[in-house]
Design an enzyme around this catalytic site. Sequence first.
Site: not given
Ligand code: MV4
Length: 665
Positions: A164, A292
């Site tokens: 998260g 969930r």
């Molecule tokens: C990332 C990403 C960009 N590149 N992974 C944020 C929550 C976590 N579950 C994974 N996340 C992210 N992973 C890579 N390789 C950008 C995010 C991310 C994000 C992802 C989903 C929804 C909102 C977000 C907000 C900021 C960063």
Amino acid sequence: MIRKLLIANRGEIACRIIKTARRLGVATVAVYSDADADALHVQMADEAVHLGPAPARDSYLDIDKVLGAAKQTGSDAIHPGYGFLSENAEFCRACDSAGIIFVGPPTGAIEAMGSKSAAKRIMEEANVPLVPGYHGTNQNEDLLEGHANRIGYPVLLKAAAGGGGKGMRRVDRADEFHEALAAAKREAMNAFGDDIMLLERYVVSPRHVEIQVFCDQQGNGVYLFERDCSVQRRHQKVVEEAPAPGMTPELRARMGEAALRAAHAIGYVGAGTVEFLLDASGAFYFMEMNTRLQVEHPVTEMITDQDLVAWQLSVAAGDTLPMSQDELQINGHAMEVRIYAEDPDNDFLPATGVLVRHQPPAEGEGVRVDTGVQTGDEISVHYDPMIAKLICHGRTRKEALAKLDRALRDYQIAGVRHNIEFLRRVINHQAFASGCISTHFIEDYEAEVLHQEQTLTPLKCAAIAGYLQQREERDLRNCAPQRDPFSPWHNGDNWRNALAASRTQTVDYRGQHAQIRFVAEGDNLRWTCDALPEEQNSGEIRLLGRDLMLVDGRRMSFSAVDTRDGGAVFIDGTQVEFKLLPPDIGESNDHAHGLDAPMNGTIISLLVEPGSTVEKDQPLLVMEAMKMEHTLRAPAAGTVQQFFCAEGELVDGGSLLVDFAGEEQ
Ligand code: MV4
């Protein structure tokens, strides 16, 4: 068949689960903490068991207490909702040992998703697309740096134990790698007690698209399409919708099949969600799987016309899936917003207090409200401050959006700060309306979506004037007759003229202090406000019935409620919440007209006869307020024409007490 279901949760999701159980003829048992003894979920269930004190670890998170409640009530099954014990492998195992059905996946599936690196290894094996990266067990720093160089910058460091958005760090250049790694490891160790890191290529401006999957105990699985949850703020979802804007049937099928491979790879059973990042080119990558029922499941229910809780109960009872993939269809578009008790003007700090009004819009016709609170309930510090989820469905995205905005306009919440205006600015933003959304939406448009109208406007002044008049009429109706039937304030037709003759009220609107003065003009009330520019500092209102008011001749919906220290008015889709202040003595009194009561209080004595000529500063009357006596004096030499109060009478702050005429200069 499940005959009796214990719901190990509270708030909206507990209520949501009880509704379906009731519809299916399943008996329900609620559990509650000290803070929730009168909560809606307790009222809705057939039985309720008290768990303990308000803190979650002493109540909703206490495995022994929850299992004890299930045994004591003879429940066959426990639905954990989301949060609390829903993804707790130990709880899942304890249910198994006690012979109680856990409405959720097997323990092993929860455990498989506990570590991000282990999960990625399983997904790689199952041919689920991953962001190019490294998720090995060898954590040698030079080896990690070698992988970062191979992946290419920017890279993202993620704590294997995180989730998260916790424990993530972006690294833009090779020469920053070691320092960033050391910092990320320290953070991860502090937060999760484990500093194993994984590396990923940083996906620029991705979308968060998640697939709803369902599996039965016989090994069948289906996907119920996708939800786009890209619009988030610091990893808190703000808007969720289905289907995802711009999704094609071909990409949907590939993502759905990848999600099912993920679920089957961990022996999944029940409702699950596989989260993907979707980049601008249409490539998608596995992020994590949530084991969930999710907060945003209603958008999926609305576009598929299915009840996911009913599906969960069937699967938990051992039945095969209610529908096959071919039978599932997408109908129209659904959009959900989360209404929170929080203060958008103060960094979205959770807000607490009593909901003096909680009046959601009417449901039906594609409008759904999932909530667990009612007017009079307190939003406390103990739990998540979500007040409700508002979900709207339309034939198209545009129609769903229009309904959502309409429903947000009609939503009335007073007594606790909330994010409704913020949500309206988000969904009405041109970029959102045209479907241009990414996980950076809120940051990208921060100035526009965070901007809140902070100052008084003529409409807001009209609203406050309407509130004050309504309150005064109500007070007079409620108290006048039994106290003094002969008071000039209270005799028949005359009272409205008397109360409105001329009075001033000081208000605090979002820190702005303003004096609003009222004068009766025929059937109307004219207000003047010292805080507005001259060309718009006055207007006319007239209350018409309960929920209607004339504002400068225009009919507008109007509804007012008292708050702890003032009032709230809902007028024409706008909420105005304000404090009432006692006017400063002198400042608020218009010497040409008379003297106003400086605060609420009781008249002790009238010191001169009407018609008397008085000196400047001569005492005219004594009143008592907040256990203190206050003497009101003549503001200048002149004549006391009339008293609008009698000895012993209770008066409101700001009401006109003495009709006073200053000497001609
Ligand atoms: C990332 C990403 C960009 N590149 N992974 C944020 C929550 C976590 N579950 C994974 N996340 C992210 N992973 C890579 N390789 C950008 C995010 C991310 C994000 C992802 C989903 C929804 C909102 C977000 C907000 C900021 C960063």
